[in-house]
Design an enzyme around this catalytic site. Structure first.
Site, PDB file in Angstrom:
ATOM      1  N   ASP A 289       1.223  -1.393   0.229  1.00 15.05           N
ATOM      2  CA  ASP A 289       0.170  -0.212   0.370  1.00 15.05           C
ATOM      3  C   ASP A 289       0.654   1.422  -0.470  1.00 15.05           C
ATOM      4  OD1 ASP A 289      -2.405   1.763  -0.351  1.00 15.05           O
ATOM      5  OD2 ASP A 289      -3.434   0.823   1.353  1.00 15.05           O
TER       6      ASP A 289
HETATM    7  C1  BGC Z   1      -4.604   3.551   0.486  1.00 15.39           C
HETATM    8  C2  BGC Z   1      -5.334   2.508  -0.360  1.00 15.39           C
HETATM    9  C3  BGC Z   1      -5.197   2.638  -2.160  1.00 15.39           C
HETATM   10  C4  BGC Z   1      -3.691   3.269  -1.903  1.00 15.39           C
HETATM   11  C5  BGC Z   1      -3.699   3.766  -3.844  1.00 15.39           C
HETATM   12  C6  BGC Z   1      -3.671   4.112   0.057  1.00 15.39           C
HETATM   13  O1  BGC Z   1      -3.628   4.706   0.251  1.00 15.39           O
HETATM   14  O2  BGC Z   1      -5.456   2.173   1.829  1.00 15.39           O
HETATM   15  O3  BGC Z   1      -6.551   1.968  -0.105  1.00 15.39           O
HETATM   16  O4  BGC Z   1      -5.187   1.864  -2.876  1.00 15.39           O
HETATM   17  O5  BGC Z   1      -3.172   4.613  -1.392  1.00 15.39           O
HETATM   18  O6  BGC Z   1      -4.197   5.666  -4.646  1.00 15.39           O
END
Ligand code: BGC
Length: 746
Positions: A289
């Site tokens: 993530d």
């Molecule tokens: C979130 C994810 C997301 C990623 C990209 C993160 O902060 O937890 O769910 O896919 O950002 O945007």
């Protein structure tokens, strides 16, 4: 499931070309496996590390990480230092950025990823609302529309479906998932993957199962917080939706921000290596993530980014979103012998596999087609699906004296509430390229459905829950007095739903309660339309209104969908997928809880039992609950056998009758309880459902099949266990009001 065996082939086929000198990896006539192997053999370690690096483009969906400007980003891409970009969208823009990758030494195309949680430009109901439809066909269609739009805008990959079990409404991210039930969550996750990926042609996109694993258990519902649980809890409650999504063929998996057994999940070998890679035989790739690799330093699990890179890689993480630790440290980690080239080749090979599979080497701009983009985004067909989905997501929670549907000859409606008019509240954090100006407000929806009715409007309350504005209340009361019925749109703005939007208080804001109290004094019929990205505590409003319609955050067609429900053009059929708490102190409250050694009896005044002394243990609205304008009765719950032999299946029949005065749809639910087991099982577990349409007066016998699969559970090693003994079987229209019978498994 796609099969890929990189290492054998790397050795056998390294660096081949045909007679014209075209390298094998550029030859569309060769198999993907051969092309991957050929390319791997030509890559330097720096280029391999580059493939594992994912950079953000125009938009930050996490803390800004000091990314350079576009000029520098394009240069890094040309240098082969980037394998994927997120948050770069649009046919034109993606083409331009892709060109930089094609200009790199080996011309390896980029993979563009983006969060498309409930639509790209046509915004569907938030995933939690969509799940309340219990309509797998519609859910798959919604995902297909999202994929069609996203792929037309140059994007190959979305970071969804979110498969985290959510039972704590304080956690803002419950909106992204499918609620509290692992079995239903698994069905929905699989439908979403199928809808997104299709057969992986250029109208579809890669799916990403997130946030692996157990993120929904964050302590206190607080975002980015610690989680822990036993392995039996992990396997039985949290893993099923991720597993179902992987089995449905999801190409990628994303780490969570949480922890498991004392380590951040991004560095957790058990989850990534033992379970995902080995036990589930996952052949796709794992993306971290946003900076979850770098955040292992903040957790106190890694000393610095190099250590974090080592821990993430060796645990089974593969692509690095935004930490830039892998691209920076892989060459030295390999040189120092801390990470094997085989591990790197495996990770890079998996990513290249999908780049070939999507046809990006042969048609790098297939997704970046301006004409297709213009014809696809927010077209009429898509809006129609969004309306269907939105109607099916609305839950009727209360309907005293058949206050709804509204009569056709209603002369005057007083519409009250900021959210009924100010469209920005209709959209949440994850609306991709959706524009709230293109959405239909409740006011607009009512005006088109009740074309011959006078509809007044008043704001009623301020967005800030701390401000009780008496002038706004007085205006609403005056307009209510002049009307036949009051529709008051309360709740929480969509802007407070999603990531980084945890709340300590999920009750209806006091300034809205104050408004309702004054409206109630007018003696008019009051219909509360509650907008929110999470279940809220509604106990304070049940006595202040005649009907409660829970509309979540519904997206582009919001107002039209709500108006169709209020007018009875659509008879509501949705059912809750998260229990609605009676009071804050119950949270988390969920139907599939465990028993206790000291059970409380209903309305008991007993002392030495498991209960709150001040309130009931029961939620206000249980899982699976939702009313219709008609009523349904259940009778004749029958089993094909009262003593079941292992390996045999059990048929369960129940008769459902539409006993009211409207045609309508009912979600018929089947639950079981394993009465005595070696590892404790919940008091009820959903194991089947059917959504059935019944004309008024009509009866149908619904049949379900229970097999060993539904009757077994996981032990802590992730093996299925089937134990003989008594099982209870329940059928009904929600998890509380059920018919019950039992059988013995021999
Ligand atoms: C979130 C994810 C997301 C990623 C990209 C993160 O902060 O937890 O769910 O896919 O950002 O945007």
């Amino acid at each position: 499931m796609i099969k890929y065996i990189p290492h054998l082939l790397v050795v056998l086929l390294a660096g081949c070309s045909d007679s014209t000198g075209i390298p094998d990896y550029k030859r569309a006539d060769l198999s993907v496996e051969k092309r991957v192997s050929d390319l791997l053999a030509r890559m330097t370690i720096e280029e391999k590390a580059g493939q594992l690096n994912q950079l953000a483009g125009d938009l930050n969906t996490g803390p800004a990480s000091g990314n350079a400007d576009w000029q520098h980003k394009l240069q890094s891409i040309k240098n082969g230092e980037v394998g994927s970009m997120l948050n770069v969208v649009g046919a034109g823009k993606t083409k331009q950025v892709q060109q930089a990758a094609l200009d790199s030494r080996l011309g390896i195309p980029l993979l563009f990823g983006y969060d498309v949680m409930h639509g790209y430009k046509t915004i569907f109901p938030i995933p939690l609302a969509e799940a309340c439809s219990w309509d797998l066909v519609q859910i798959e269609k919604n995902a297909t529309v999202a994929a069609n739009e996203t792929s037309a805008a140059g994007v190959h990959w979305t970071f969804g479906p979110m498969c985290d079990i959510g039972n704590d409404p304080r956690w803002g991210r419950v909106m992204e998932g499918a609620g509290e039930d692992p079995w239903l969550g698994a069905q929905i996750a699989a439908s979403r993957v199928k809808g997104l990926q299709g057969n992986l042609d250029s109208n579809h996109i890669l799916a990403c199962v997130k946030h692996y694993a157990g993120y929904g258990a964050v302590e206190g519902g607080k975002e980015y917080a610690y989680t822990d649980m036993s392995r039996t809890e992990l396997w039985n409650k949290y893993l099923p939706p991720y597993k179902a999504a992987v089995e449905a063929g999801a190409a990628t998996v994303m780490n969570g921000f949480n922890t498991f057994e004392g380590t951040p999940v991004t560095g957790n070998k058990y989850l990534l290596d033992e379970v995902l890679k080995n036990k589930w035989n996952f052949k796709g790739f794992v993306v971290s993530d946003w900076n979850s690799i770098g955040e292992m330093v903040n957790w106190g699990y890694a000393t610095d980014n190099k250590d974090a890179a080592l821990k993430a890689l060796t645990a089974g993480s593969m692509m690095d979103m935004e930490t830039k630790a892998l691209v920076a440290h892989i060459p030295e980690l390999v040189k120092e012998g801390k990470v094997s080239m085989q591990l790197i080749d495996d990770a890079v090979g998996r990513i290249l596999y999908y780049k070939f599979k999507l046809g990006l080497f042969d048609h790098p701009f297939a997704y970046s087609d301006e004409q297709r983009e213009a014809a696809t985004l927010l077209n009429e067909k898509h809006r129609k699906e969004a309306l269907e989905a939105a109607k099916r997501s609305i839950i009727l929670l209360q309907n005293e004296n058949n206050a709804l549907p509204l009569n056709n000859n209603t002369k005057k409606i007083a519409l009250v509430g900021l959210f009924a008019q100010d469209k920005k509240h209709l959209f949440d954090f994850w609306v991709a390229q959706g524009d709230f100006n293109e959405a239909v407000s409740l006011q607009e929806g009512l005006q088109s459905v009740f074309a011959n009715t006078a509809i007044s409007y008043s704001q009623g309350y301020e967005a800030d829950r701390a401000i009780s504005n008496q002038t706004l209340i007085a205006d609403a009361v005056n307009k209510a007095r002049a009307a036949d019925v009051v529709i008051v749109n309360i709740g929480l703005s969509g802007e407070i739903a999603g990531e980084a939007r945890s709340l300590s208080d999920v009750s209806i804001p006091q300034n809205q309660i104050a408004l309702l109290k004054e409206l109630k004094k007018t003696g008019k019929k009051i219909i509360a339309v509650v907008s929110s990205g999470r279940p809220m505590i509604l106990s304070e409003i049940t006595g202040l209104c005649d009907a409660i319609v829970y509309t979540w955050i519904l997206g582009t067609e919001s107002g039209n969908a709500i108006a169709q429900v209020l007018s009875g053009k659509y008879n509501p059929s949705a059912k809750t997928v998260m229990s609605f708490p009676l009071a804050a102190g119950q949270i988390p409250v969920y139907y599939n809880h465990f028993r206790t050694g000291r059970p409380a009896t209903a309305n008991s005044n007993e002392v030495w039992v498991s209960r709150y002394r001040d309130i009931s243990n029961e939620p206000l609205y249980p899982f699976g609950f939702g009313l219709s304008y008609t009523t349904f009765s259940y009778s004749n719950l029958e089993l094909s056998d009262s003593a079941l032999q292992r390996e045999n299946t059990l048929r369960v029949k129940v008769t459902v009758t539409n006993t009211g005065s409207f045609d309508g749809e009912e979600v018929v639910q089947l639950y079981i309880n394993d009465v005595t087991s070696s590892i404790l099982r919940p008091v009820k577990e959903l194991k089947g459902f059917k959504k059935v349409f019944l004309e008024k007066g009509e009866s149908k016998v619904m049949e379900f099949i229970l097999t060993n699969e539904e009757l077994s559970f996981y032990d802590g090693a992730g093996n299925k266990v089937l134990e003989e003994g008594w099982f209870e079987v329940f059928a009904g229209g929600n998890s509380r009001d059920v018919l019950t019978t039992r059988f013995r498994l021999k």
